[in-house]
Structures are given as structure tokens and as C-alpha cells.
Design a protein around this motif. Structure first.
Motif, PDB file in Angstrom:
ATOM      1  N   THR A 152      -3.699 -17.924   8.282  1.00 51.67           N
ATOM      2  CA  THR A 152      -5.092 -18.420   8.254  1.00 51.67           C
ATOM      3  C   THR A 152      -5.796 -18.370   9.607  1.00 51.67           C
ATOM      4  O   THR A 152      -7.018 -18.494   9.668  1.00 51.67           O
ATOM      5  CB  THR A 152      -5.143 -19.884   7.781  1.00 51.67           C
ATOM      6  N   MET A 153      -5.049 -18.254  10.699  1.00 51.65           N
ATOM      7  CA  MET A 153      -5.555 -18.298  12.069  1.00 51.65           C
ATOM      8  C   MET A 153      -6.054 -19.696  12.470  1.00 51.65           C
ATOM      9  O   MET A 153      -6.720 -19.861  13.489  1.00 51.65           O
ATOM     10  CB  MET A 153      -6.660 -17.252  12.336  1.00 51.65           C
ATOM     11  N   GLN A 154      -5.720 -20.697  11.663  1.00 48.62           N
ATOM     12  CA  GLN A 154      -5.997 -22.080  12.051  1.00 48.62           C
ATOM     13  C   GLN A 154      -4.867 -22.515  12.982  1.00 48.62           C
ATOM     14  O   GLN A 154      -3.707 -22.184  12.741  1.00 48.62           O
ATOM     15  CB  GLN A 154      -6.012 -22.955  10.798  1.00 48.62           C
ATOM     16  N   SER A 155      -5.211 -23.260  14.045  1.00 48.23           N
ATOM     17  CA  SER A 155      -4.145 -23.691  14.954  1.00 48.23           C
ATOM     18  C   SER A 155      -3.311 -24.770  14.291  1.00 48.23           C
ATOM     19  O   SER A 155      -3.746 -25.435  13.352  1.00 48.23           O
ATOM     20  CB  SER A 155      -4.737 -24.229  16.253  1.00 48.23           C
TER      21      SER A 155
ATOM     22  N   HIS B 122      -9.096  -7.406  15.713  1.00 53.73           N
ATOM     23  CA  HIS B 122     -10.105  -6.923  14.786  1.00 53.73           C
ATOM     24  C   HIS B 122      -9.791  -7.377  13.354  1.00 53.73           C
ATOM     25  O   HIS B 122     -10.625  -7.962  12.673  1.00 53.73           O
ATOM     26  CB  HIS B 122     -10.157  -5.390  14.901  1.00 53.73           C
ATOM     27  N   PHE B 123      -8.563  -7.110  12.901  1.00 47.98           N
ATOM     28  CA  PHE B 123      -8.202  -7.453  11.519  1.00 47.98           C
ATOM     29  C   PHE B 123      -8.097  -8.974  11.325  1.00 47.98           C
ATOM     30  O   PHE B 123      -8.519  -9.505  10.296  1.00 47.98           O
ATOM     31  CB  PHE B 123      -6.893  -6.765  11.109  1.00 47.98           C
ATOM     32  N   GLU B 124      -7.531  -9.668  12.315  1.00 50.44           N
ATOM     33  CA  GLU B 124      -7.486 -11.135  12.249  1.00 50.44           C
ATOM     34  C   GLU B 124      -8.898 -11.700  12.159  1.00 50.44           C
ATOM     35  O   GLU B 124      -9.155 -12.687  11.464  1.00 50.44           O
ATOM     36  CB  GLU B 124      -6.864 -11.730  13.523  1.00 50.44           C
ATOM     37  N   GLY B 125      -9.814 -11.049  12.885  1.00 53.12           N
ATOM     38  CA  GLY B 125     -11.188 -11.567  12.994  1.00 53.12           C
ATOM     39  C   GLY B 125     -11.869 -11.667  11.647  1.00 53.12           C
ATOM     40  O   GLY B 125     -12.590 -12.636  11.376  1.00 53.12           O
ATOM     41  N   GLU B 126     -11.635 -10.685  10.783  1.00 52.40           N
ATOM     42  CA  GLU B 126     -12.288 -10.711   9.468  1.00 52.40           C
ATOM     43  C   GLU B 126     -11.813 -11.913   8.654  1.00 52.40           C
ATOM     44  O   GLU B 126     -12.597 -12.580   7.978  1.00 52.40           O
ATOM     45  CB  GLU B 126     -11.981  -9.409   8.713  1.00 52.40           C
ATOM     46  N   VAL B 127     -10.500 -12.181   8.751  1.00 56.95           N
ATOM     47  CA  VAL B 127      -9.918 -13.312   8.041  1.00 56.95           C
ATOM     48  C   VAL B 127     -10.418 -14.632   8.646  1.00 56.95           C
ATOM     49  O   VAL B 127     -10.813 -15.567   7.948  1.00 56.95           O
ATOM     50  CB  VAL B 127      -8.373 -13.226   8.129  1.00 56.95           C
ATOM     51  N   LEU B 128     -10.405 -14.671   9.959  1.00 57.22           N
ATOM     52  CA  LEU B 128     -10.796 -15.891  10.676  1.00 57.22           C
ATOM     53  C   LEU B 128     -12.228 -16.307  10.358  1.00 57.22           C
ATOM     54  O   LEU B 128     -12.510 -17.492  10.137  1.00 57.22           O
ATOM     55  CB  LEU B 128     -10.658 -15.641  12.178  1.00 57.22           C
ATOM     56  N   VAL B 129     -13.132 -15.336  10.317  1.00 58.22           N
ATOM     57  CA  VAL B 129     -14.535 -15.644  10.058  1.00 58.22           C
ATOM     58  C   VAL B 129     -14.691 -16.265   8.667  1.00 58.22           C
ATOM     59  O   VAL B 129     -15.380 -17.272   8.493  1.00 58.22           O
ATOM     60  CB  VAL B 129     -15.384 -14.362  10.227  1.00 58.22           C
ATOM     61  N   ASP B 130     -14.005 -15.704   7.680  1.00 54.68           N
ATOM     62  CA  ASP B 130     -14.041 -16.288   6.334  1.00 54.68           C
ATOM     63  C   ASP B 130     -13.501 -17.714   6.336  1.00 54.68           C
ATOM     64  O   ASP B 130     -14.041 -18.600   5.682  1.00 54.68           O
ATOM     65  CB  ASP B 130     -13.182 -15.455   5.353  1.00 54.68           C
TER      66      ASP B 130
ATOM     67  N   PRO C  99     -11.045 -25.079   0.909  1.00 56.02           N
ATOM     68  CA  PRO C  99      -9.725 -24.623   1.384  1.00 56.02           C
ATOM     69  C   PRO C  99      -9.802 -23.243   2.042  1.00 56.02           C
ATOM     70  O   PRO C  99     -10.683 -22.444   1.698  1.00 56.02           O
ATOM     71  CB  PRO C  99      -8.874 -24.565   0.111  1.00 56.02           C
ATOM     72  N   LEU C 100      -8.881 -22.994   2.966  1.00 54.15           N
ATOM     73  CA  LEU C 100      -8.877 -21.713   3.693  1.00 54.15           C
ATOM     74  C   LEU C 100      -8.140 -20.683   2.839  1.00 54.15           C
ATOM     75  O   LEU C 100      -6.920 -20.763   2.688  1.00 54.15           O
ATOM     76  CB  LEU C 100      -8.176 -21.862   5.039  1.00 54.15           C
ATOM     77  N   GLU C 101      -8.856 -19.762   2.280  1.00 55.10           N
ATOM     78  CA  GLU C 101      -8.227 -18.834   1.333  1.00 55.10           C
ATOM     79  C   GLU C 101      -7.927 -17.460   1.912  1.00 55.10           C
ATOM     80  O   GLU C 101      -7.093 -16.736   1.397  1.00 55.10           O
ATOM     81  CB  GLU C 101      -9.099 -18.699   0.074  1.00 55.10           C
ATOM     82  N   ALA C 102      -8.623 -17.081   2.979  1.00 52.54           N
ATOM     83  CA  ALA C 102      -8.400 -15.740   3.542  1.00 52.54           C
ATOM     84  C   ALA C 102      -7.067 -15.718   4.278  1.00 52.54           C
ATOM     85  O   ALA C 102      -6.686 -16.681   4.939  1.00 52.54           O
ATOM     86  CB  ALA C 102      -9.529 -15.372   4.477  1.00 52.54           C
ATOM     87  N   SER C 103      -6.354 -14.610   4.128  1.00 49.87           N
ATOM     88  CA  SER C 103      -4.990 -14.549   4.645  1.00 49.87           C
ATOM     89  C   SER C 103      -4.760 -13.242   5.406  1.00 49.87           C
ATOM     90  O   SER C 103      -5.013 -12.162   4.884  1.00 49.87           O
ATOM     91  CB  SER C 103      -4.035 -14.666   3.456  1.00 49.87           C
ATOM     92  N   TYR C 104      -4.285 -13.361   6.635  1.00 51.42           N
ATOM     93  CA  TYR C 104      -3.995 -12.200   7.477  1.00 51.42           C
ATOM     94  C   TYR C 104      -2.538 -11.781   7.258  1.00 51.42           C
ATOM     95  O   TYR C 104      -1.642 -12.623   7.255  1.00 51.42           O
ATOM     96  CB  TYR C 104      -4.244 -12.571   8.941  1.00 51.42           C
ATOM     97  N   ASP C 105      -2.302 -10.473   7.071  1.00 51.31           N
ATOM     98  CA  ASP C 105      -0.950  -9.997   6.742  1.00 51.31           C
ATOM     99  C   ASP C 105      -0.191  -9.434   7.940  1.00 51.31           C
ATOM    100  O   ASP C 105       0.875  -8.861   7.795  1.00 51.31           O
ATOM    101  CB  ASP C 105      -1.029  -8.946   5.619  1.00 51.31           C
ATOM    102  N   GLY C 106      -0.772  -9.594   9.148  1.00 50.86           N
ATOM    103  CA  GLY C 106      -0.107  -9.048  10.334  1.00 50.86           C
ATOM    104  C   GLY C 106      -0.442  -7.590  10.594  1.00 50.86           C
ATOM    105  O   GLY C 106       0.191  -6.926  11.414  1.00 50.86           O
ATOM    106  N   HIS C 107      -1.479  -7.086   9.901  1.00 45.07           N
ATOM    107  CA  HIS C 107      -1.835  -5.665  10.006  1.00 45.07           C
ATOM    108  C   HIS C 107      -2.209  -5.277  11.452  1.00 45.07           C
ATOM    109  O   HIS C 107      -2.985  -5.957  12.105  1.00 45.07           O
ATOM    110  CB  HIS C 107      -3.022  -5.381   9.075  1.00 45.07           C
TER     111      HIS C 107
END
Lengths: 415, 108
Positions: free
Chosen positions: A280-283, A308-316, A326-334
């Protein structure tokens, strides 16, 4: 009407800038105030630093104003961050001013810590010992390489994590090309010294690329933990007492989080990176603190593509958080990156938390070749800078290039 | 891949002697592992601090800590130089084998 929520972003580099611009587009100023802090106005296109020592990029071609990359309606504070009071939701700046926040985004990246290695900043520093990881070092190294016609060039990663983990290997490849072009390659040895157990540590990449180093006559010293630079005898000295002598050393120093992190209670870990949820990129520190890019301790590379890829998830997820959802966007480590191999060729790799770099094509069957040297990948790397300034930072989407790692076009490998 | 019998249990090890499945590890296996890989004995509290921290990091982060992180951790009371006295071939190699976790990897 209620007051706008306050988002404070620390760091106006790749992550801070793209997040500020994307959130500015998404929220009107009466709903969200965005303040961003950085201590200087020099936004360096960091992948360009690799090219400076070889005369393939000039310093002024890869630096632009940080403020000029930010959309209207974002307040830029040219100031140092002194500390964050995570309990009071307050950032204290170097000049004593404070910024209160509802949501904080930590995007201050990683800093070089050459002072943490004994002898690295000794008499030989900037004389026969250099780094290309900052502008001063990359520029000074350009002059040193021009005058280097014989002897031992050693490229050393002191310890992980580092920004752009393949850059030191690219440096060795480009050095091979550079000395060959100048007709002095036969009088120079190139040695790549790594703390890991190989230049390539993932099985598929290792099989596909293992012979590159041999073909280019680059020696590899593995599992070497640099404890000290012996300035007098010009040698790397390992903690176990072994030595690697050099005439010219190119060192990637230790990295840590920005200095204020250590002054900010439990914001950072031992190295000054911020404990962050991988997806989620939440601390893990406070729910209203998010982290983007090199500042996070997530287990993937510290690299622009990751940010870049984390950023799209983080903004959502910041948008959801502001809306109380709830935080639904999920970063896959891309992550993906072009790897310069010299002689106008490059490789492309693409991977995530679960999948190692595989052969095939990116982003689909008709895309760029993966794990294979090609001229088209080299051109891709050169063209990327333009996309960085005009697409990535302003927050434009590119069709076909998304946060999730694509699988179509890739070979499947049974591990 | 080989099978080793440690503390009465059959354990899968890869070709370099690292655990294939870190969940197979138990503390009772450590004395045998330490002797096998040449960790100078006897095992002290400091050895155990290192092994416990390595496992904690592995399960939290998915990868074992670097030498530098071991040296800086509040959970480990010795610095990097002393780590090399405890585990002379290097903590990443020796201690990871004894702690039942894989070696740290790069991205490629």
C-alpha cells in the motif's frame, strides 16, 4: 465550506514531484493543500550520472529546476527538513518554520554516506578514488578517466542497499567500451567487486548474462565486504583482511535515509529508511504517513521505475485515505530497467517481488527484447530522459505501461 | 539439493548448504550447523543475537540483513568487525547457513 486537508511532501525528486502533480490534478485546491519541501532547486535526472564520466552526457543536460517541474497550485518550500514530529503531525524546517499536516508523504530518497567507510574520504578521495553517484564525483571522474591509460580500475559496491543496483555493473561495461575506443583497453584491467555472491544473483539472469563479464574481460570478486580504503597502498581492505589493489577506484558508497529521519523518533529504521507496507506504501509508523521511492524500506530495487510504479498506487491510496476509505491499490514490486552494456547496446529487465527477471519481450510479445543485448534497448534508454521530464514527472499515463508487472510476452520458467 | 539429518530431523539443503525451507530450522540444529561450517566455538549469546536477528529480518523483509545492518541493529550488540570474529567467513555466508535462511540477493 471546511478548510482544505493539508498534504506535506518531503522531497521534490522523482517520487515527490510525480505524486504532487498527480494529486494536484485529482483534488481541487479547496479540498487539498499541497506543500512540498526540498533543500535545493536542482532536480537531477539520476540515470544520467552514469554517462557523465564517459563524456556521454554533460552535467547541465541532466539537471533542471525542481520548482519548474511542479504544477500550479503546489507550494514549494526551498528549505531543509530538520525533523518530523510524528505525534504532533508537524514538520520542522531548517529555518525554524513549521508545516502542519493531515497526511505526510516521505519522498526524500537515499543519501550517500562515504564517511561511514574508513578511509574513503582520505587523501585519495577525488584523486584516485571516486564515485559517480553524485554530480561532483561523476564530473571529476570524467577528467580522471581521460587521463587513465594503464593500470587497475576497480568498481566496488560497499554494501547494499544502493540506488539503481545495476549501475555499477553498467559502469564496468561502459568502461570496457570507453577504453577499447581509446585503444588502451589492453593496458587496463577492470575488476568488479561486490558484497553479493555474484554479479548476477538470480538464476535466470545469471544463466543468460553470466558470459557477458567473461566476454568483456571483466574480473569479478564476490562476497567482498569493504571495511576500509587503504589510501597509501591504494587497496580496498575487506573486513576479513583480504585486499583488492587499485590504481583507480570507483566506489558506490553506503546509502542511508535523509539525515532528518534519524532525528524524527521512530520514523526510520537503523539505516534511516522508513518501514513501509510493501503493497500500500503506507508507513508502519503512523497511518497518515506514506512513503514513496528510495526512502521506503520495501524489498525491491531503489530505482526510478520502482518509484514510478509505486507512485500510481500511492496516489490512489492517499486519495482513499483522505476520503476515509480502505486502501485498495496494491503495488506488486514491479521494476524495470535498461542496462547499458557498451558499444551502443543495452539489456532490458522487468521483474517484481515474486518474479525474477525473465526472457521474452516487454510490455507484450511485440515489445522490447528482455534479458538480451540489443541496439533498440540502448535507444530506449537514451530516449527515456525525455519521457522522464515530459511524461513521468507531470503524471501522464502511458498506454501499455502500468504499475502491475506484465506477464504476457514473457517466457515461463519453473523454479 | 541434499538431505541432512540435523537434531534428528531430515532437512533439505541447497548445493551451497543453505536451507531450502527456513521453516524447517529449529534452534536445536544450530550447534551441529556451527560445527559443520566452522564457526569457532563455543556459541555465545552474541552468536544467538545475530542468528535471531537474521531470522527476524528474513521473515519480516523476505531477505536476510546485510553485514552493515547487522552491525547497526539495536538487537545485535556487536559491530561489524566483531561480527567477523564471531563468523570469520562473513556473517552473510556463515550465519545465514546457521540461521537456516538464504543468502541476500541482488535484483538481477
Amino acid at each position: 465550506m471546511s478548510d482544505p486537508k493539508r498534504l506535506v511532501i518531503l522531497g521534490a525528486g522523482t517520487g515527490g514531484t510525480l505524486a504532487a502533480n498527480r494529486l494536484r490534478k485529482q483534488f481541487p485546491p479547496w479540498e487539498l493543500a499541497i506543500d512540498i519541501v526540498d533543500e535545493d532547486d536542482d532536480h537531477v535526472y539520476q540515470p544520467g550520472l552514469l554517462f557523465v564520466p564517459f563524456g556521454l552526457a554533460a552535467p547541465d543536460e541532466i539537471v533542471r529546476s525542481r520548482g519548474a517541474q511542479l504544477h500550479d497550485g503546489i507550494t514549494f518550500h526551498l528549505n531543509r527538513v530538520a525533523r518530523v514530529d510524528v505525534d504532533a503531525n508537524r514538520v520542522e524546517l531548517g529555518d525554524g518554520a513549521t508545516l502542519e499536516y493531515d497526511v505526510l508523504l516521505v519522498a526524500t530518497g537515499a543519501v550517500l554516506q562515504p564517511d561511514e567507510t574508513d578511509g574513503l574520504l582520505g587523501d585519495a578521495w577525488m584523486d584516485s578514488v571516486f564515485t559517480f553517484y553524485d554530480m561532483d564525483g561523476a564530473t571529476a571522474l570524467h577528467d580522471a578517466l581521460e587521463n587513465f591509460t594503464e593500470g587497475r580500475l576497480v568498481v566496488n559496491v560497499v554494501d547494499m542497499p544502493i540506488k539503481c543496483p545495476v549501475a555499477p555493473l553498467e559502469f564496468a561495461f561502459l568502461a570496457d567500451w570507453y577504453f577499447t575506443e581509446r585503444g588502451v583497453r589492453d593496458a587496463i584491467t577492470i575488476t568488479y567487486v561486490t558484497p553479493l555472491d555474484g554479479a548476477f544473483t538470480k538464476p535466470v539472469a545469471s544463466n543468460a548474462l553470466g558470459s557477458l563479464l567473461e566476454d568483456k574481460h571483466i574480473e569479478v570478486v564476490t562476497e567482498f565486504n569493504t571495511g576500509e580504503i587503504d589510501n597509501e597502498n591504494k587497496a580496498l581492505v575487506g573486513y576479513d583482511g583480504t585486499e583488492v589493489p587499485f590504481d583507480l577506484a570507483v566506489i558506490v558508497p553506503l546509502h542511508g535515509g535523509a539525515p532528518y529521519v534519524a532525528e524524527s523518533g521512530d520514523l526510520g529504521d537503523e539505516l534511516g529508511f522508513v518501514p513501509t507496507d510493501n503493497a500500500t506504501m503506507q508507513s508502519m509508523v503512523r497511518p497518515n504517513i506514506f512513503v514513496l521511492g528510495d526512502a521506503a524500506d520495501v524489498p525491491t530495487s531503489k530505482a526510478g521505475s520502482v518509484t514510478h510504479f509505486e507512485g500510481e498506487v500511492l496516489v490512489d491510496n492517499i486519495a482513499s485515505f483522505l476520503d476515509g476509505k480502505p486502501l485498495e491499490a496494491s503495488y506488486d514490486g514491479h521494476a524495470n530497467c535498461f542496462i547499458e552494456t557498451g558499444f551502443s547496446k543495452a539489456l532490458l529487465i522487468d521483474f517484481n517481488y515474486e518474479t525474477e527477471p525473465l526472457p521474452g519481450h516487454y510490455p507484450s510479445r511485440f515489445g522490447l527484447p528482455l534479458l538480451k543485448e540489443s541496439r533498440i534497448n540502448h535507444l530506449g534508454k537514451l530516449m527515456f530522459q525525455s519521457f522522464y521530464w515530459h511524461g513521468l514527472l507531470p503524471g501522464r499515463d502511458i498506454p501499455g505501461i502500468g504499475a502491475d508487472m506484465p506477464e504476457r510476452g514473457k517466457a515461463t520458467v519453473d523454479n | 539439493m541434499t538431505i541432512a539429518r540435523l537434531a534428528g530431523v531430515d532437512v533439505q539443503l541447497n548445493d551451497e548448504g543453505f536451507f531450502v525451507d527456513p521453516d524447517q530450522w529449529t534452534p536445536e540444529m544450530v550447534p551441529q550447523l556451527a560445527e559443520e561450517w566452522g564457526v569457532p566455538g563455543p556459541l555465545t549469546d552474541q552468536h544467538w543475537e545475530v542468528l535471531n536477528f537474521m531470522r527476524k529480518e528474513y521473515f519480516e523483509k523476505g531477505t536476510g540483513p546485510t553485514v552493515r545492518k547487522l552491525g547497526k541493529s539495536a538487537d545485535v550488540s556487536v559491530g561489524v568487525k566483531e561480527l567477523y570474529q564471531l563468523f570469520p567467513d562473513g556473517p552473510a555466508k556463515l550465519a545465514a547457513r546457521c540461521a537456516g535462511i538464504p543468502k541476500p540477493k541482488g535484483c538481477i
